[in-house]
Design a protein around this motif. Structure first.
Motif: not given
Length: 705
Positions: A558-561, A566-568, A530-531, A600-603
């Motif tokens: 989303i993941s940046h690595d 992961w972030a919700v 799971p995430v 979204s334009t601010d991440g």
């Protein structure tokens, strides 16, 4: 939320307005793969070369050349779930055509055309009825009878008005409790008041237009679904009935039946019976175990097709009874010119396929790959080497699995996500092989525990009487190496449903209904878990800078690595379902949701509801087309593709197709769409994307600009 995803997979389109007649003109063309489910066939009495084909997606196709080729003809009903099991031409006025349907997710209805099918209107007297059978009285073509789930209805004025002729409450009448759930009807060729009606239990008969009914149980096994009833037009006392328990024949108006012999148990579910109009002793039985034929009024039967053919309808050419067409499950139309001594498929222009994934080959610009659902041994994986003009199947090793996702590695190896596991194909002439799917995190990403230091060995004291040291005194103790526990490989039969595949630079990803699976060894092993507490995923996308986006029906991540952490994302509270999360250069992050498109334009800190030409609801996905330097979007209700060249501020839609479009991609400078039920369709007339632009097509950067 599980129901939401199933909705997307089936892509039921609840269009409110009746669409009378739609065609492709020159804007879009269906390109296959050909075949799929056909429910019914009917010919125009004034021109038997003109044949209408009914589908299970609210659509009618037409052939003008006796079934040699087909084109989409009409869409009837509010969505794409109407099953058209019955189409009838009025033989005295062939411009009048009737079609009746039941719905997979709704009820159903009946429709009439007075101009040969160019326009249609719903017969409101039976609006909302789940119609499983329809017949026209041979002696009075204004008399129609339908069998619906809740009763039998009759019209004497060509469908303008209707009356229920079965009891309103059969439970209140002695011995009539099973007079419901009708699946077949037939009308005596001489007397329109004599009507036969088959139920899910037994056949029934009325001789006074429905004032009185009696069941026809003599000789028929109790609790038999009566799928089809036919009355011999030259000898009305001869009645055939097909049921789940076999085929029955009566010589006395259905008062006494006897079961015909010669059909094996595997073929006893007979869906349709059809009598040769020129040779009444010849009858075809379309079954779930092939097409059976008798030439002696049922005394002997022989199997004249493959036993794997599932027959839904039989059409006999009135000019040449040796020419017979079959409506089948998965195989489309089968045709024979010698009474089914030999037969072949005849599906040019007809496609009824649910596309799970489509892909253009990395090296061959004319090669396309497509994976389909629901068609078992007739579906799976298809290849075209000529931009969709012809297709061949490559299914060996897939074991009738559905394909829901499709990707190609840089090496050329193909990977598919199926309803049970991930498979790969190293060579187009080879066999699909399953990958290992394993519960747990990616081992290579886990911190390695420090190796334990070997324990110090204290030398033993040497006895004074010993002159030479003992050999054991200098032996070092080596600590036992811990055994690696076996990896919990998931059995293939219970492997997860893989809904989306994506190949990143450092890892590959599979979004499944049991977690996110990741491979770091080119797809040999996939590790899943799971995430953030969620396991039911439907969409994943990766980008060159290491960003990976993930969606479940309940949220977005989303993941940046490259998927290690992961972030919700925090979404607006009014969003009740998520279809996709993507990143587009210059326009930010895009959410496809039940409530429409969000940007979204601010991440992901704030989200804005986007219209500008987009639908208000059910935007499936927004993605960047690098070759066309534009954004593309598709929506659940839309028959076109939405395009934006100003970062999503304003949108224009392509000309509408006759079918809904679930996804779209740039293929050789044209839009290639995957429809909800009709395979692939290619935009016509728009070419000219440069080779350099096409070569630049690929993953977009995830950094919003």
């Amino acid at each position: 939320m599980h129901r939401l995803y199933r909705l997307v997979q089936k892509l039921v389109l609840p269009v409110v307005a009746l669409l009378p007649f739609l065609c492709f003109a020159a804007d879009w063309q269906l390109i296959g793969p050909e075949g799929g489910n056909v429910r019914s066939l009917a010919y125009d009495p004034s021109d038997p070369n003109r044949i209408i084909l009914g589908t299970s997606a609210g659509q009618l196709f037409i052939s003008q050349d006796g079934g040699e080729s087909w084109s989409i003809f009409a869409h009837l009903g509010p969505g794409e779930d109407y099953v058209f099991d019955h189409v009838i031409f009025d033989p005295t006025n062939p411009q009048t055509v009737y079609a009746a349907a039941w719905g997979l997710f709704a009820d159903g209805g009946a429709f009439r055309s007075d101009d040969g099918g160019r326009t249609w209107r719903e017969l409101m007297g039976v609006h909302g009825l789940s119609i499983r059978a329809m017949a026209m009285a041979p002696s009075d073509h204004n008399t129609l009878v339908i069998g619906a789930v809740d009763g039998v209805y009759r019209s004497r004025d060509g469908g303008a008005t209707w009356e229920r002729i079965s009891p309103e409450n059969p439970l209140a009448i002695e011995n009539h409790s099973s007079l419901k759930n009708f699946v077949s009807v037939a009308i005596d060729p001489q007397n329109p008041d004599t009507i036969y009606a088959g139920t899910q239990h037994l056949p029934w008969k009325t001789t006074d237009g429905g004032a009185h009914w009696h069941n026809l149980k003599e000789g028929i096994l109790d609790d038999s679904d009566v799928f089809s009833i036919i009355v011999d037009p030259k000898k009305p006392s001869r009645v055939y009935a097909s049921a789940c328990s076999g085929i029955y024949l009566s010589e006395n108006g259905a008062e006494l039946f006897h079961r015909v012999q010669g059909l094996p148990h595997s073929a006893i579910r007979t869906r349709v019976l059809k009598q040769d109009p020129q040779r009444p002793s010849t009858v075809y039985a379309g079954t779930t175990g092939g097409l059976w034929k008798t030439t002696d009024s049922g005394a002997k039967w022989s199997l004249v097709s493959s036993p794997n053919v599932i027959v839904n309808d039989v059409l006999i050419d009135p000019r040449n009874p040796e020419r017979v067409l079959l409506a089948t499950d998965r195989r489309g139309v089968l045709v024979s010119n010698d009474g089914f001594a030999h037969y072949t498929a005849s599906n040019r222009g007809f496609t009824h396929r649910v596309v799970g994934g489509v892909l253009a080959d990395r090296k061959d610009p004319n090669r396309l790959y497509v994976g389909v659902l629901n068609d078992k041994d007739e579906g799976g994986f298809f290849i075209s080497d000529d931009s969709g003009r012809s297709w061949r199947q490559s299914n060996r090793g897939l074991d009738q699995r559905d394909i829901l996702a499709l990707q190609q590695a840089e090496s050329g190896e193909l990977f598919v996500g199926t309803n049970h596991g991930i498979f790969s194909l190293a060579s187009l002439s080879g066999t699909w092989t399953p990958a290992k799917m394993i519960w747990g995190p990616v081992p290579e990403w886990q911190p390695k525990p420090p190796e334990p230091e070997p324990p110090a060995v204290k030398p033993k004291a040497t006895p004074k009487s010993s002159k030479t040291p003992s050999a054991t005194a200098h032996r070092k103790t080596t600590p036992a190496k811990p055994k690696t526990p076996p990896e919990p490989v998931i059995p293939l039969a219970t492997a997860p449903r893989v809904r989306s595949l994506q190949m990143g630079n450092k890892a590959w990803f599979a979004a499944t209904d049991e977690g996110l699976f990741i491979s770091v060894d080119q797809g040999r092993k996939w590790y899943g878990q799971p995430v953030q507490g969620e396991s039911n995923f439907s969409f994943i996308s990766s980008y060159d800078d290491g960003t990976v986006t993930l969606a479940s029906p309940k949220g977005a991540y989303i993941s940046h690595d490259d998927g290690k952490t992961w972030a919700v994302l925090t979404l607006p509270s009014y969003i009740s379902g998520v279809y996709s999360l993507t990143v587009a250069p210059g326009s930010g992050w895009w959410l496809g949701t039940r409530q429409g498109a969000m940007r979204s334009t601010d991440g992901g800190q704030t989200w804005h509801y986007m219209l500008g030409g987009l639908p208000r609801n059910d935007v499936l996905v927004v993605h960047y087309d690098a070759a066309g330097q534009r954004l593309l979007a598709t929506a659940l209700h839309a028959h076109g593709v939405f395009q934006s060249k100003d970062g999503g501020q304003t949108w224009q839609t392509t000309p509408e197709a006759s079918v809904s479009i679930r996804s779209a991609m740039n293929f050789q400078g044209r839009l290639l769409g995957a429809s909800a039920h009709n395979g692939l369709l290619l935009e016509q007339g728009k070419v000219g994307v440069s080779e350099s632009a096409r070569a630049g097509e690929g993953k977009a950067s995830a950094n919003p600009q």
